[in-house]
Design an enzyme around this catalytic site. Structure first.
Site, mmCIF file in Angstrom:
data_model
loop_
_atom_site.group_PDB
_atom_site.id
_atom_site.type_symbol
_atom_site.label_atom_id
_atom_site.label_comp_id
_atom_site.label_asym_id
_atom_site.label_seq_id
_atom_site.Cartn_x
_atom_site.Cartn_y
_atom_site.Cartn_z
ATOM 1 N N GLY A 89 -2.116 4.425 3.060
ATOM 2 C CA GLY A 89 -3.132 4.372 2.008
ATOM 3 C C GLY A 89 -4.146 3.258 2.178
ATOM 4 N N THR A 139 0.859 -1.196 0.000
ATOM 5 C CA THR A 139 0.000 0.000 0.000
ATOM 6 C C THR A 139 0.887 1.236 0.000
ATOM 7 O OG1 THR A 139 -0.026 0.435 2.389
ATOM 8 C CG2 THR A 139 -1.620 -1.165 1.548
ATOM 9 N N ASP A 140 0.354 2.338 -0.485
ATOM 10 C CA ASP A 140 1.074 3.589 -0.272
ATOM 11 C C ASP A 140 1.005 3.889 1.233
ATOM 12 O OD1 ASP A 140 2.469 5.924 -0.462
ATOM 13 O OD2 ASP A 140 1.258 6.782 -2.066
ATOM 14 N N TRP A 141 1.890 4.752 1.681
ATOM 15 C CA TRP A 141 2.031 4.978 3.128
ATOM 16 C C TRP A 141 0.753 5.596 3.717
ATOM 17 C CZ3 TRP A 141 5.355 2.097 1.417
ATOM 18 C CH2 TRP A 141 6.504 1.722 2.088
#
Ligand code: BGC
Length: 812
Positions: A232, A228-230
């Site tokens: 996200g 996942t994006d940070w």
């Protein structure tokens, strides 16, 4: 399952916890089973490994690493081999710094010139994007490091990036926003991919079965890990179900508890969980093996030279009146501009690199055969007028043969977390340029900017060399071109419109409400300007050289084209030969030209070579929304070969058999899509394209855990509105100081749920629900939930930690 032996020894708690990060950058290890953790670092143009405490926006300094030109610059080289070389160097540095997963390259499509992160992305064109990204990935991974291309997908806006829903039709999604990723996965063989923050058609990218399962894994055969994006992740149970493996950075054990509970109650199957665990195990075990090849350090000098070569190959010569360039040996130059002293060579946000060394024009220029009359700042970077600086610059310019004027976008203009609000460079820089012209007409503009800008002032310059954000060795690279040591060969990887109002998405970017409507459809960048004949300042693919290339002998075969390219000038140089494809009178609307191949070719003065550009599975395809598959329309295709999208030198044709029997559109219902005039698409026509009604994206009623903090201006609670005002004023103050406050920008655009996703277990989702109630004006009920949630969370964390450290009682 590949790692059944380990999986059967893992408890359900271990499995669930394994799927989320332990800290800011590392995944969770399980020592009792010998499962290691892996370390991730940004980023796309240099390693950002923090030595001390990690914070994902780089407030703490990171270890020195080479700062290469950013992706927006390197894309102008149109040279995937160069991208691969940079990738290899990034891989070597990652190895030396003990990083196992490199969070890059970034390859979102430049939908609008205003996206604050365009400097980190390659192009407005998916084919060029994909080829460059694939090359980086191959380079990085050749060193045993995982590349993690990002942000998958349709993440082309920074404003409320974590709470935005991209409303986009399937064809546009496939042809424009996914094709680059498809090439990165299939040709680059990426072993990891980062899901984006936003929703795509109402579903978070990280939970999107269509994106992650149907397309990424099933169609493209991706067998790596989805990260996942940070901050996200929205709901990691849904994420795991869709095949997302690692939630980053540190959501504590709340996500793990939810996953374990979902398995218990049956909404997540054991098989779904085990599949995700198996994929992640495969990655961490492979990376552990790879990191046994230790590297103590990296060759700083060699990498600096590579950064310089890359910057020189990527700079674009936009203009060269009277052949003012290359500069005559011994000519007297006045160097003017703050950027000559303090270069603007990289962007802001998570990609910021702590460089090993930074060249400046001021320090490097004495090494050239030029007489330097002086180096002065001329303007204030922050935009304020300064008459004293201006006078000093004018005096210097008056006595010189040539003025080298270093200018462009300042730090505040381009940053993660912030979209630009216009395409201009600061007015004080333009005023100085106009004044300089009054005292010296030989002005060479040296531009630094990571994205397209408006250039109504370009007539003031005899020559313009655009370096983009050219990395730590940019100064020497640009001087090599100015002095004629290097013949420029960069070509624009994005269009330069005359005015922002001319851009296709200008009415819909950035979306201020929940939905971002991609009404312009496939007409992004040159696909729009070229089809609807909108004049631009500089077209896609454009760039000058000190020599001249002639094109002849086009042959169109069934598998590609060949053409003869001759260097007709008296200098060696490289040309970027571009192949565009179009289908006049197509039944399925399409842009007049689309880039389907290119080759960079080096020719000695007077030399000719045959260049070959192959066709591939993407040359003639379009996405048919009726049959839901890639199809080819039958017809006589135009094959156009040239030096930019607007400079076609050779044309040929080829008959192509089609596959289409059921055509997707009725031209009467979509008149504007058929003309390419897409700036004012009506609701009705957009709905026809979407195949459904436009979802309602207005805010009404109460805020939810998924709304961004900056939407607290809708909050009922006075305290919340007070906090909103405070944040806004801190943000404004930092803007006035000329440097973006990244933490504030992050918080501003982050949804409430991220409070639970990035606080290492201190806040649970139940507490977030309570906070949202408070924001909505239900103070007592909300605080009750926050306080109750706090104690419950603490207790539940302890119980879970105990189970983890005990590790007893394997599940099966
Ligand atoms: C960015 C990513 C980056 C991550 C870690 C996020 O805010 O969107 O590109 O890799 O932070 O720093």
């Amino acid at each position: 399952m590949k790692h059944q032996d380990i999986i059967q020894k893992m408890t359900i708690e271990e499995k669930a916890a394994f799927l989320s990060g332990k800290g800011e950058w590392d995944s969770r290890d399980i020592s009792r089973l010998g499962i290691p953790s892996v370390f991730c670092s940004d980023g796309p143009h240099g390693i950002r490994k923090q030595a001390g405490a990690g914070d994902h926006l780089g407030l703490n300094e990171s270890l020195p690493a080479t700062c290469f030109p950013t992706a927006a610059a390197i894309a102008n080289s149109w040279n995937p081999e160069l991208g691969k070389e940079i990738g290899e160097a990034l891989g070597r540095e990652a190895l030396a710094l003990n990083v196992q997963v490199l969070l890059g390259p970034g390859l979102n499509i430049k939908r609008s010139p205003l996206c604050g992160r365009n400097f980190e992305y390659f192009s407005e064109d998916p084919f060029l994007t994909g080829k460059m990204a694939a090359a980086y990935i191959q380079g990085i991974q050749s060193q045993g490091i995982y590349a993690c291309p990002k942000h998958f997908a349709v993440n082309s806006q920074e404003l409320r990036r974590m709470a935005m829903n991209a409303v986009v039709d399937e064809r546009t999604l496939r042809e424009i926003y996914l094709t680059g990723f498809e090439i990165a996965v299939k040709e680059g063989r990426a072993k990891a991919i980062m899901s984006s923050y936003n929703q795509v058609n109402g579903i978070y990218a990280n939970e999107n079965q269509h994106l992650l399962q149907e397309i990424l894994r099933k169609e493209w055969g991706f067998d790596g890990i989805v990260v996942t994006d940070w901050g996200g992740s929205n709901d990691h149970v849904k994420g795991v179900k869709a095949g997302s493996n690692l939630e980053m950075p540190a959501p504590g054990l709340d996500s793990a508890r939810q996953i374990a509970a979902a398995v218990e109650e049956g909404s997540l199957t054991r098989e779904e969980l085990d599949t995700c665990v198996d994929q992640l195990l495969d990655a961490v075990l492979e990376l552990r093996e790879n990191s046994k090849i230790k590297r103590e350090s990296f060759e700083q000098k060699e990498h600096h030279c590579l950064a310089r070569k890359a910057a020189a190959e990527s700079a674009v010569l936009l203009k060269n009146r009277d052949h003012i360039l290359p500069l005559k040996p011994g000519c007297k130059v006045a160097v003017i501009g703050d950027f000559a002293k303090e270069p603007r060579y990289q962007g802001a946000g998570s990609s910021v690199v702590n460089p090993t060394f930074v060249e400046t024009i001021e320090k490097v220029i004495p090494g050239y055969d030029l007489r330097v009359a002086g180096v002065v700042g001329g303007y204030r970077r922050s935009g304020e007028a300064d008459e004293a600086l201006k006078k000093e610059a004018l005096d210097l310019a008056a006595g010189a043969d040539v003025v080298l004027y270093c200018f462009g976008l300042d730090e505040l203009s381009e940053s993660e977390g912030l979209d630009r609000t216009h395409m201009r460079i600061p007015q004080n820089q333009i005023e100085l340029l106009q004044a300089l012209l009054q005292v010296n007409e030989n002005i060479v503009g040296i531009l630094s900017a990571g994205a397209a800008i408006e250039m109504p002032w370009q007539t003031c310059c005899k020559a313009i060399l655009h370096g983009y954000l050219s990395g730590q060795a940019g100064a020497g690279a640009l001087l090599d071109i100015l002095a004629g040591k290097v013949n420029p060969s960069g070509r624009l990887a994005e269009s330069y419109p005359l005015r922002y109002e001319d851009t296709p998405a200008f009415r819909h970017f950035p979306s201020t409400e929940r939905n971002s409507e991609y009404r312009e459809s496939i007409y992004v960048g040159y696909r729009y300007y070229d089809t609807s004949m909108v004049r631009v300042q500089y077209p896609f693919g454009y760039g000058l050289s000190y020599t001249e290339f002639l094109y002849s002998d086009l042959k169109v075969n069934t598998d590609g084209i060949t053409a003869k390219i001759t260097n007709a000038g008296d200098r060696d140089g490289a040309e970027v030969v571009q192949m565009y494809v179009g289908l006049p009178n197509a039944i399925v609307f399409r842009p007049a030209k689309e880039l389907k191949g290119f080759a960079k070719i080096f020719l000695k003065a007077g030399e000719s070579k045959e260049v070959r550009i192959p066709f591939d599975d993407k040359t003639f395809r379009y996405w048919n929304v009726k049959t839901n598959r890639w199809e080819v329309e039958m017809g006589t295709y135009k094959i156009m070969v040239g030096a930019s999208v607007s400079d076609i030198r050779l044309e040929g044709e080829i008959e192509v058999e089609g596959t289409t029997t059921a055509y997707p559109y009725n031209p009467q219902e979509m008149p504007y899509y058929y003309t390419g005039i897409v700036q004012q698409i009506s609701d009705k026509e957009f709905e026809t394209l979407l195949g459904e009604s436009i979802p309602d994206g207005r805010w009404g009623g109460e805020l939810t855990a998924n709304d961004a903090i900056c939407q607290m201006y809708y909050a009922k609670s006075r305290i919340a509105r007070f906090i909103y005002n405070r944040l806004t004023s801190i943000k404004k103050k930092s803007e006035e100081k000329g440097k973006p406050n990244l933490n504030i920008l992050f918080i501003y655009n982050m949804p409430f749920r991220a409070l639970a996703k990035m606080t290492a277990g201190a806040v649970s989702m139940d507490m977030v629900e309570g906070i949202v109630e408070v924001v909505n004006g239900h103070f007592v009920k909300g605080m009750g939930k926050v306080i109750g949630g706090f104690f419950q969370n603490r207790k539940a964390n302890k119980v879970y930690e105990k189970k983890l450290s005990g590790g007893k009682g394997a599940e099966e």
